[in-house]
Design an enzyme around this catalytic site. Sequence first.
Site, mmCIF file in Angstrom:
data_model
loop_
_atom_site.group_PDB
_atom_site.id
_atom_site.type_symbol
_atom_site.label_atom_id
_atom_site.label_comp_id
_atom_site.label_asym_id
_atom_site.label_seq_id
_atom_site.Cartn_x
_atom_site.Cartn_y
_atom_site.Cartn_z
ATOM 1 N N HIS B 77 0.825 -1.211 0.000
ATOM 2 C CA HIS B 77 0.000 0.000 0.000
ATOM 3 C C HIS B 77 0.858 1.259 0.000
ATOM 4 O O HIS B 77 1.907 1.310 0.643
ATOM 5 C CB HIS B 77 -1.022 -0.005 1.133
ATOM 6 C CG HIS B 77 -0.494 0.134 2.516
ATOM 7 N ND1 HIS B 77 -0.285 1.357 3.102
ATOM 8 C CD2 HIS B 77 -0.151 -0.796 3.442
ATOM 9 C CE1 HIS B 77 0.163 1.167 4.344
ATOM 10 N NE2 HIS B 77 0.250 -0.124 4.573
ATOM 11 N N GLU B 211 -5.309 1.585 2.173
ATOM 12 C CA GLU B 211 -5.184 0.421 3.056
ATOM 13 C C GLU B 211 -5.522 0.813 4.483
ATOM 14 O O GLU B 211 -6.191 0.079 5.206
ATOM 15 C CB GLU B 211 -3.762 -0.149 2.972
ATOM 16 C CG GLU B 211 -3.599 -1.530 3.621
ATOM 17 C CD GLU B 211 -3.160 -1.486 5.080
ATOM 18 O OE1 GLU B 211 -3.070 -2.558 5.702
ATOM 19 O OE2 GLU B 211 -2.916 -0.385 5.629
ATOM 20 N N GLU B 212 -5.046 1.978 4.882
ATOM 21 C CA GLU B 212 -5.165 2.394 6.281
ATOM 22 C C GLU B 212 -6.606 2.746 6.670
ATOM 23 O O GLU B 212 -6.900 2.943 7.840
ATOM 24 C CB GLU B 212 -4.244 3.590 6.569
ATOM 25 C CG GLU B 212 -2.758 3.315 6.345
ATOM 26 C CD GLU B 212 -2.129 2.426 7.415
ATOM 27 O OE1 GLU B 212 -2.856 1.968 8.318
ATOM 28 O OE2 GLU B 212 -0.920 2.183 7.323
ATOM 29 N N ASP B 234 4.286 -5.602 3.494
ATOM 30 C CA ASP B 234 3.909 -4.476 4.338
ATOM 31 C C ASP B 234 4.998 -4.264 5.384
ATOM 32 O O ASP B 234 6.065 -4.879 5.328
ATOM 33 C CB ASP B 234 2.543 -4.787 5.004
ATOM 34 C CG ASP B 234 1.741 -3.527 5.297
ATOM 35 O OD1 ASP B 234 2.352 -2.492 5.619
ATOM 36 O OD2 ASP B 234 0.501 -3.583 5.223
ATOM 37 N N HIS B 326 2.911 4.092 12.898
ATOM 38 C CA HIS B 326 1.754 4.979 13.091
ATOM 39 C C HIS B 326 2.053 6.122 14.066
ATOM 40 O O HIS B 326 1.149 6.674 14.669
ATOM 41 C CB HIS B 326 0.517 4.196 13.551
ATOM 42 C CG HIS B 326 -0.096 3.389 12.439
ATOM 43 N ND1 HIS B 326 -1.443 3.119 12.364
ATOM 44 C CD2 HIS B 326 0.440 2.824 11.334
ATOM 45 C CE1 HIS B 326 -1.686 2.399 11.285
ATOM 46 N NE2 HIS B 326 -0.557 2.201 10.648
#
Lengths: 332, 362, 352
Positions: B77, B211-212, B234, B326
Amino acid sequence: MKSLIQQLVETPGPSGFEYEIRDVIREGIGADADDVRVDALGNLIARKGEKTEQGLRVMVSAHIDEIGLMATHIDDNGFIRFTNIGGINPLTCYGGRVRFMDGTRGVIGMDGLERGKMPKLSDLFIDVGATSKAGCPVKVGDVCGFERPFIDLGKRMVAKSMDDRISAAIAIEVLKQLKSTPHEVHFVFSTQEEVGIRGATTAAFGVDPDVGFAIDVTRTGDTPRPGTKMAVALGDGPAIKVRDSSFIADPRLVDWMVKAAKEANIPYQLEVLEAGGTDGRAIQMTRAGVPAGCVSIACRYIHSPSEMVDTDDVENAVKLLVKLLGEPILLG
Amino acid sequence: MTKKIDEALKIGAEQIELLEKLCNATAVSGDEHEVRQIVLEAVKPIADEVKVDALGNVLVTKLGTGENRVRVMLAAHMDEIGFMIVKKHDDNLFAFECIGGIDERQLPGKAVLVGRDHLPGVIGAKPIHMTTAKERQNKISVSEMRMDLGPEIGDKVKPGDRATFATRFEELGPSIRAKALDNRFGVAILIELLRHAPENIDLLAAFTVQEEVGLRGARVAAYAFDPDMAIAVDSTPAYDLPTWDAEDENVQYNTRLDAGPAIYVMDRATIADRRIVNLLVKAGEEEQIPFQFRQPGGGGTDAGVIHKTRSGIPSTSVSVPSRYAHTAISIARKDDWEHTLQLLHAALRRVTPDLIAGERRD
Amino acid sequence: MIDLSELLKEMLSASGLSGFERPIREIIKKHWEPLTDELSVSKIGSLHGLKRGQGAEPRHRVLISAHMDAIGMMVAEIHEGLLRITEIGGIDHRILPGQPVLVHGREALPGVVVQPPSHLLPESVGDGPVEMKYLFVDVGLRPEDVKEKVRVGDTVSYAQQPLDLTGEAMAGHTLDNRVSVAATTLCLEALQNRLHDWDVWAVASAQEEETLGGALTSPFEIKPDLAIVIDVCFAEGPGSNDWSSLPFGKGVGIGYGPNIHPALYDAFEAKAKALEIPYNRDLMPKMSGTDAMAVQIVAEGIPCAVIGIPLRYMHTPVETVSLKDVRRAGRLMAEFIADLTPDTLNKIRWEE
């Protein structure tokens, strides 16, 4: 039918690891299907009948996976930490016995069990009797299911994995009893339902049905002081689902099923389930949409190692499905 | 056993430069423009076909040459977590919303870059002098925070503009420190694999969007490619930190730095097809490439939607471990990145039609 | 000319809860029949109306998705003639006590939602809000008659009559999303006298409030090149004044966010500006909360636009809307569609 049920519920098959139970199903179907295939997610799809002029392509789905556990870490002393496969309630874990796919057995333990305190999954561990990390036969990623023998209480039956092996047993029985049908019926023994209705999603796309039914268990409201009030009880007949939290059954099918049950004098109850989902959702939402319904079996203590169903409900579900699949499906 | 890693499959200056460019670009879910441009520039010269679809996925096909080629989809992604400006207040400060999984405790006192022009701004916090001890026990909620780009920002920022953390890419000895390593690692690896595509397969590389915010791009990409099997590439958290009570063993590390690529057995969205897991293990063992199993459990990758596409697609994921995903700053090892690239390449070279011909079994 | 107020009132008079859309579908059919070339019903109950374009074949297709289903309740259990209910779609239980409702049993039965006195409820409820599981619907019949006429699984809809408020505002239940169906109808009407190259597929979609089922399935069948999703959005009002709400009666919302193709946002914005149709950018930083969440990811993906009609008091029986905004939405969609040419798709690109 009870010996088939016993064999089904005692075979391990947590979601994603359905190869043993799939072989048992395949054997159970024997030569009674016209065609048997397995798709990429491990769904076993058995076809019976040819589509006639009045007939449709019908998908009947019963999931064969069960909830289970997967090892996430082996600690220095050989204890196994784990994560859940599907909806595991920590409350029903402590003291439980498990069996890994290679046959290794163990028990679920916990330190500092306090009265009145709900354990978390991360408080629990599996003890397979190993005395060190090196001596532990289990590796990260290995999978186990609960181990609990089948008990026949006469009118009632108890076992782990009645959810949803009881429906698999019903589907096999229906497949065998269905001598003539105008339809091309695809009995799907689906995988990975407990982790999000995954197998039925791909099976429904592959089968591309005109109409579909799930067979699954549902909760009841017939135990002392039920936390969930619900107008479903053991022994009141197969439940014709109106809705659950994953989908709304096609009202035309609901009416048709009710009518058929009345005609054949088969007891039935109507089901509104406020939490829970079934393969019916996957069927309804596939491709350009499919009218879908669900026949449910009332089941107490769902997702505990002792799930209870009523023998008459099971037999009546078989009768109802044989009748439904033997006739043209009228969508009003 | 001999170590036979392709000398070309190394992380050198050129690869680091590309990763730097990718990490410093802004591509908040739904607005992946900048990363898409970098990807398109990199893949156009080497691909057989390049397509940008309705959602903004870049779908790249690189055909092999052999007979009976398996169609293998790799998905990485392009999007990252970030922010959207939602309102300009009279005091020239901007309210914003988080996009993707962000712990709001990570936000106060951070620098941000806003909009396509990467205008610098800050997320401030009340001076400690003006807070009470009780107040400091509560989280500051996003709805109370503002982005400040200075008093004369005027109309240069509008509601709808995206923003990211302002972190710039740095090398720290064996490590990389950057924002958005989740998942620019995957993007960089896919580009590298396209450059060195094995001949035995058709490589279908999906650089996915959104994706997130729910694995949305991969779903339509998988439908379009209709592959025989798939691997999501990923980046996954390494929680290999001490526990508070140092006596306790950390049993929930997810992955560890320096332990190599993380192979997925199960996460919340996918139960891996063991045939592909076993292939990866075999490739790693035969070529002496280190690897680890990601601890089964939570999280999810693009594989979560890919494997449910059409009649089902055997799938798993491989991730580069990275600490502090994140947040504004992640830290990861260059070696883990290189080994992920090498492991995937070694596995792809071993793909044959037999691999997925039979039934899904262990 | 369609009388918008009359059309809405007729639609509001019909039930049509998610999964049970037949009553409203029949009314929409009647209104779309003269405005379309073909009508059909999808496998799960969405209504598809095709108005063919005048361009050369093969023509591109634009889909308009306006969900027709309503939120409401369902009979979960019957106790001594009283009905325990569960929700279909999202309902704040605090608005239910004292609401007039209609129970769709073997015949339609007027009823009222009753809140039992607190001494009959668990002590923990006290004088706080009463959850739905404690509420009943009373249809005023004796238990034996109820048993005959009502069964578990019957739907229960709001029965509040629509009200005309000042300034061309209307209040009523299920304006979410019948206003969008009305706007789509106005769009189809406007296209009667316009040339348009593309085929227009108007879809009154089913099950948005529960499963997005219509939006997941109809585009799979229709295979549109572009989609316009129209739904209500939040209007500024009591308790709803942050960035996510648009001014009431001051123009339509044009959605902006991951569910929306930016080129379509730009095209709609440009069209609104050119026609001087008031609009506001409706920010949807994550998901749009509309059919577009599903339509966008059907099959190989479909570029979507989202048009919003600002609405106050969403999911209550007194939802309030400005008819001006409904007309604006219909006109904006019609003008956008009339402008589509065979090469419009080349402009719906990601790389500017």
